[in-house]
Design an enzyme around this catalytic site. Structure first.
Site, PDB file in Angstrom:
ATOM      1  N   ILE A  32       0.836  -1.194   0.000  1.00  0.00           N
ATOM      2  CA  ILE A  32       0.000   0.000   0.000  1.00  0.00           C
ATOM      3  C   ILE A  32       0.878   1.253   0.000  1.00  0.00           C
ATOM      4  CG2 ILE A  32      -1.780   1.285   1.235  1.00  0.00           C
ATOM      5  CD1 ILE A  32      -2.732  -1.377   0.009  1.00  0.00           C
ATOM      6  N   ASP A 125      -6.918   9.716  15.289  1.00  0.00           N
ATOM      7  CA  ASP A 125      -8.052   9.031  15.931  1.00  0.00           C
ATOM      8  C   ASP A 125      -9.369   9.524  15.353  1.00  0.00           C
ATOM      9  OD1 ASP A 125      -9.654   7.602  17.644  1.00  0.00           O
ATOM     10  OD2 ASP A 125      -9.263   8.856  19.393  1.00  0.00           O
ATOM     11  N   GLU A 159     -18.489   6.543  17.410  1.00  0.00           N
ATOM     12  CA  GLU A 159     -17.662   5.688  18.276  1.00  0.00           C
ATOM     13  C   GLU A 159     -17.249   6.450  19.524  1.00  0.00           C
ATOM     14  OE1 GLU A 159     -13.664   3.951  19.630  1.00  0.00           O
ATOM     15  OE2 GLU A 159     -14.303   5.989  19.146  1.00  0.00           O
ATOM     16  N   ASP A 295       2.297   3.514   7.278  1.00  0.00           N
ATOM     17  CA  ASP A 295       2.647   2.665   6.144  1.00  0.00           C
ATOM     18  C   ASP A 295       2.669   1.195   6.545  1.00  0.00           C
ATOM     19  OD1 ASP A 295       3.501   1.895   3.620  1.00  0.00           O
ATOM     20  OD2 ASP A 295       5.590   2.451   3.963  1.00  0.00           O
TER      21      ASP A 295
END
Length: 310
Positions: A32, A125, A159, A295
């Site tokens: 990715i 977050d 959440e 990453d």
């Protein structure tokens, strides 16, 4: 991510049998490109900047985030739907995206929460997990991946208000539909600036969770990163799935807990400092991301998905 958790003892490298079993599928997983993930984070930052500085439940920045992610998935050929719910006098939204094909009776779900707290834009977050699974989803299409299992992604709302969106989603499923979900993988805070490399412990979780734990460990082992187990309890959106008896797993780079000297020796970074000094704060911006951790986690997400769904 919501509350303080305990971090378990250091985890040794996953056994050769696990790594070998996962390897054939994992070899097909793409590497990715973290630049793509960071571009998604830049978009979340721009959305927050244009909408009062946050992407919180009931605020315009959250719905703008849902709409933007949905547009990317629609363009990639996913079947998407927005599920609404009400909490705290405001409408919240979950975004569900299904990848075409695969066994509808054998479903793998990947998810993370898309909302921030009201204090800031929530780039680590949980823009980090949200952006990572978005890029993995887009790479499924780009690489022509044809899993034998059906793959679904979820971006959960509210959440930060108590796991409201993911709980609403699981509760909306029939018993039959719940039984079709064979794995749920959760990614919440994957780019902390002083990162740890934590894998959700299968201890106390539904049967089948150990295989997911070991597969995530094998993913990190494949890129020469040591991990530790973390006892996730009810901290994030995996909790509703676990209560429904669905096997769960996930990764986490740390929140308000402080990195120990042993962890700093193992992973680098600063001992005695929080994994994320901007946890739930206005400084959780695009400057609050460790690109290496972002990453590595994105690559492990892809590794684990390819190994689990193939």
């Amino acid at each position: 991510m919501r509350i303080l958790i305990a971090l378990a003892a250091a985890l040794t490298v996953a056994g050769a049998t696990t790594a070998q079993a996962a390897a054939p599928a994992a070899l097909a997983a793409p590497n990715i490109n973290v630049a793509n993930v960071r571009a998604h984070l830049n978009q979340f930052q721009s959305i927050a900047n244009a909408n009062g500085g946050n992407r919180a439940h009931g605020r315009p920045g959250y719905l703008a985030s849902v709409n933007w992610v949905k547009s990317k998935l629609d363009a990639a050929g996913f079947t998407t739907r927005v599920q609404s719910f009400t909490y705290g006098g405001a409408t919240g939204y979950n975004l569900i995206a299904d990848y075409p094909g695969g066994d509808a009776n054998n479903v793998v779900v990947l998810g993370g929460h898309l909302d921030s707290v009201t204090a800031g834009p929530g780039i680590n977050d949980n823009g980090s997990g949200s952006a990572s699974i978005l890029e993995v989803a887009l790479q499924m299409k780009a690489t022509g991946f044809q899993p034998t299992k059906h793959v679904r992604f979820g971006w959960w709302g509210a959440e930060e208000r108590g796991l409201i969106g993911s709980t609403n989603y699981v509760n909306s499923l029939s018993s039959t539909d719940k039984s079709k979900i064979k794995a749920y993988l959760n990614f919440d805070m994957t780019g902390s600036p002083n990162p740890g490399y934590f894998v959700y412990s299968a201890s106390g979780q539904p049967s089948g969770s150990l295989a997911l734990q070991q597969r995530l460990q094998a993913g990190f082992t494949s890129i020469n990163v040591q991990t530790e187990l973390t006892s996730v309890g009810g901290r994030s959106d995996h909790a509703a799935f676990a209560r429904a008896g669905i096997p769960i797993g996930g990764t986490f780079t740390g929140a308000e807990g402080r990195k120990t000297a042993a962890q700093a020796q193992k992973w680098g970074g600063t001992a005695g400092q929080a994994f994320d000094r901007c946890y739930h704060a206005s400084c959780d911006t695009t400057s609050n991301i460790n690109a290496t951790a972002l990453d590595r986690n994105a690559d492990v997400i892809a590794y684990t998905l390819w190994a689990t769904a193939a």
